[in-house]
Write an enzyme that holds these catalytic residues in place. Structure first.
Site, PDB file in Angstrom:
ATOM      1  N   SER A 676       0.802  -1.226   0.000  1.00 49.34           N
ATOM      2  CA  SER A 676       0.000   0.000   0.000  1.00 49.34           C
ATOM      3  C   SER A 676       0.834   1.275   0.000  1.00 49.34           C
ATOM      4  CB  SER A 676      -0.933   0.015   1.225  1.00 49.34           C
ATOM      5  OG  SER A 676      -0.196  -0.031   2.422  1.00 49.34           O
ATOM      6  N   LYS A 719      -5.922   3.450   8.967  1.00 51.66           N
ATOM      7  CA  LYS A 719      -5.088   4.447   8.288  1.00 51.66           C
ATOM      8  C   LYS A 719      -5.712   5.836   8.377  1.00 51.66           C
ATOM      9  CE  LYS A 719      -3.135   1.052   5.076  1.00 51.66           C
ATOM     10  NZ  LYS A 719      -3.035   0.591   3.691  1.00 51.66           N
TER      11      LYS A 719
END
Length: 770
Positions: A676, A719
């Site tokens: 990611s 996140k």
């Protein structure tokens, strides 16, 4: 049938009936009865004896007496102590009580003497005579209450009327039956009643005799077995083997009360029989004993009733846990289906989330809400297949597997069984634990789970399995396919605050011996504990910090310094020391080659500041910061994409041959991996190569392809929370994660400007400052 009317004293008898021709004595103690005897003795010594209906009635009237009685002749009166008379009478004839002339000082009434008409038909009388003798003979054979002399005298009587009257007088029977015979005014009526009584009594006596015979046979059999057992016991004691027999008897008793299918009972009975034949010194005796004890302790058909009250179950879940809406919703759905179908398939849930998010505690709450017994099996580090399936009995030290052992421990066949840390199982040369769990967690197979030790099918279909895991990557695909995965993501700051107020603080106050009035933690101080002293997805460390405050508070109170402690942001350092964690805040100004990325860790979300430097060299790509293989590949994919679009940004082809690119991700000592960070590293490299600043308020996450497409990622909630803690305003998220954003609460997304990006062109347009 004629009647002669007489006026006679009346004596009411209690629990006694006197028939004509009967000579009997009785005691009288009531004043009216004594006066009646005295009045009779002054006249012709005749008295009318009649039974009263209720023996407890002390002053009976006309309605309290039977209608038919006996005129009797008083032959003797004896005075006894305490004003009691013992009267000897002889019954003369039946009579009917017409009315009472007086009731005081004694009863006196008009009675009608009943003269009985004889039966003229000789054949009828002969039939009555023969039948009654036959019945009497059968009665004497069954009963031992009639003496031989009396029986012989009665059998010599040739007159039917006399025979019937003598039987009425001499047969032992309750006074109610004698009253029925007294009330029968004809020979034929008396015969019918007497014959019926004799037949009933004969049947009762036959049944008693048969019953006593069976009881005697059983007693004789038990006595025989007892004697043989005692003899065997004595022999075994002489041989030093006295324990085996007693153990076998205990096992046999337990087997009698065991609720199990017949084939299982037969198996246990066979094992007990084999156990009896083994001597105590035989090594196999202990193995057989352990095996039988295990089978007898298994809850084959024992179960608890589930709670069917949906409202109560939901209230328990709400009280025990804040948030976790998906888990609560799934449990309520299961309970609703179970109530409608009476036996819905128990779901196999897998709770996946970071440590400390309440996976184990929610399982306990579910058990309490459903009124199920709770048992926990920790699978962390288990690598032997026999731990699940059990060891075969041919091995020394064999024992049942953890599943069967848990059922034996909890004592019911429908508990809630928690399979904790299912992602931390492993495999070696002894077998694959995950493969052994496939049968346990397959609803189509676990109704006949085969434990190698028990060697009998164990029904697991009633068990409600809940598994917990930190990471789905550690669970094999076939095993994961059998479970329904529910993800427990990180708690937000607001959720942690609620959990602390409603659960953690009261719990720690109680565990540390304090009272609620002795400690108060201000909301601002609690938020500072959450942000400055813990860095986790769950609340485990938060509970530890609260416990630390409680311990210091207890000491201060006992030392006498304070009666109550109030924790604020000003005195928080006194209890917990200096702040341990600080978040990397958003950069204050735009910089070249520095981009903020978002990462997921087992402790929640975090931000990564990716730094890129370009320097003269040989065209090498240098990666530092303990990057994993996946992250290194993302960096190479990023530089390949940049080289493919270099002309669009005015980058000369020879640039990549004459310069080295160095990517570094602090903190250098912490291992990092995952795809990611692909778009983040690509953006940082392009910024450093083109010397274009990156916006300081932007953070991003997403996987990059060689063609610049942005692929979706996981852990988005954690996140975004990390971005909020770092005071970042703009976040770039892959477009395919749009559905994840819609499911998030406003508490998470509020204050963030989220841009959905599909390719690197969109990323660069949002991130680079031009």
């Amino acid at each position: 049938m004629k009647q002669l009317i007489y006026g006679l004293p009346v004596i009411a008898l209690r629990g006694t009936t006197i028939l004509p021709e009967m000579i009997v004595h009785f005691d009288v103690s009531r004043t009216r009865s004594i006066k009646a005897v005295e009045a009779a003795m002054l006249k012709e010594q005749k008295v009318f004896l009649v039974t009263q209906k209720d023996p407890e009635n002390e002053n009976p009237g006309l309605l309290d007496l039977y209608k038919i009685g006996t005129v009797a002749y008083i032959k003797q009166v004896v005075k006894l102590p305490k004003d009691v008379l013992r009267v000897l009478v002889e019954g003369v004839s039946r009579a009917e009580l017409l009315r009472l002339e007086r009731e005081n000082p004694y009863l006196e009434g008009q009675v009608g003497i009943i003269e009985e008409e004889d039966i003229e038909d000789h054949n009828v009388k002969e039939a009555i005579l023969r039948n009654i003798k036959e019945s009497f003979h059968a009665y004497c054979m069954e009963s031992g209450k009639v003496s031989k002399d009396l029986a012989a005298q009665i059998m010599k009587i040739d007159d039917a009327k006399h025979l019937v009257d003598q039987l009425c007088i001499n047969l032992p029977m309750p006074y109610e039956d004698q009253q029925k015979l007294l009330g029968a005014l004809t020979l034929y009526e008396r015969y019918g009643i007497l014959e019926g009584m004799l037949e009933d009594e004969i049947e009762i006596l036959k049944f008693r005799r048969e019953f006593q015979r069976k009881v005697k046979e059983r007693i004789d059999k038990n006595q025989k077995e007892y004697i043989l057992r005692e003899q065997m016991k004595l022999i075994r004691e002489e041989l030093g083997e006295d324990n085996t027999s007693s153990d076998a008897d205990v096992f046999q008793e337990k087997l009698q009360g065991l609720d199990a299918p017949e084939e299982i009972k037969e198996k246990i009975a066979k094992e007990i029989k084999r156990f009896k034949s083994l001597s105590n010194n035989n090594a196999e005796s202990n193995v057989a004993r352990d095996y039988i004890e295990t089978l007898l302790d298994m809850p084959w058909r024992i179960h608890t009733d589930d709670n069917e009250d949906l409202k109560e179950a939901f209230q328990i879940l709400e009280k025990d846990h804040y948030g976790l809406e998906k888990v609560k919703e799934r449990i309520m759905e299961f309970l609703a289906v179970r109530n409608l179908t009476e036996k819905g398939k128990s779901p196999i849930l897998c709770l996946v989330g970071p440590p400390g998010t309440g996976k184990t505690s929610i399982a306990r709450s579910v058990a309490r809400a459903l009124n199920k017994k709770y048992v926990r099996i920790c699978l962390g580090g288990v690598r032997d297949e026999a731990e699940i399936r059990g060891h075969r009995r041919t091995y020394i030290g064999a024992m049942p597997g953890r599943i069967a052992a848990a059922l034996r421990q909890v004592g019911v066949n429908n508990p809630l069984m928690l399979l904790d840390e299912i992602d931390k199982t492993s495999s070696d040369y002894k077998g694959d634990v995950s493969a052994a769990l496939l049968e346990v967690l397959d609803p189509e197979q676990n109704s006949h789970f085969n434990d190698h030790y028990i060697e009998l099918p164990v029904d697991l279909s009633e068990v409600l399995f809940i598994a917990t895991a930190n990471d789905l990557q550690g669970i094999s695909r076939p095993l994961l396919d059998r479970m329904e995965v529910i993800e427990l993501s990180s708690y937000t700051e607001n959720e942690k605050e609620h959990i602390a107020k409603e659960h953690l603080i009261p719990k720690q106050i109680k565990e540390n011996g304090l009272e609620e009035k002795q400690l108060a933690i201000r909301p601002a101080a609690l938020r500072k504990i959450i942000n400055g002293y813990t860095k986790e997805a769950g609340v485990r460390n938060l509970e530890r910090r609260i416990g630390q405050i409680c311990r210091k508070t207890a000491r201060e109170i006992l030392e006498g310094d304070k009666q109550k402690v109030v924790v604020t942001t000003k005195n928080l350092e006194h209890y917990l020391g200096q702040e341990r964690y600080t978040y990397q805040m958003a950069n204050k100004q735009n910089e070249v080659g520095i981009v903020r990325g978002l990462a997921w860790t087992s402790a929640g979300g975090d931000t990564l500041q990716i730094e890129v430097n370009v320097m003269p060299g040989k065209g090498e790509l240098v990666l530092t910061g303990q990057l994993g293989d996946v992250m290194k590949e993302s960096a190479r994919a990023g530089i390949s994409y940049i080289r493919s679009v270099a002309s669009d940004y005015g980058i000369k082809p020879e640039f990549f041959r004459e310069n080295d690119i160095h990517i570094h991700i602090p903190e250098g000592a912490v291992p990092k991996d995952g795809p990611s960070a692909g778009i983040t590293m690509a953006t940082a490299m392009l910024s450093a190569i083109t010397e274009t600043p990156v916006k300081a308020e932007v953070a991003m996450t997403g996987e990059i392809t060689l063609r610049g497409r942005v692929l979706p990622i996981g852990g988005l909630k954690e996140k975004l929370l990390a971005a909020k803690y770092a005071k970042i305003k703009t976040v770039l998220v892959p477009k395919e994660n749009k559905a994840d954003i819609k499911e998030m609460s406003e508490e998470i997304t509020d204050g963030l400007e989220i841009h959905l990006v599909d390719n690197m062109g969109e990323v660069l347009s949002q991130a680079l400052s031009r």
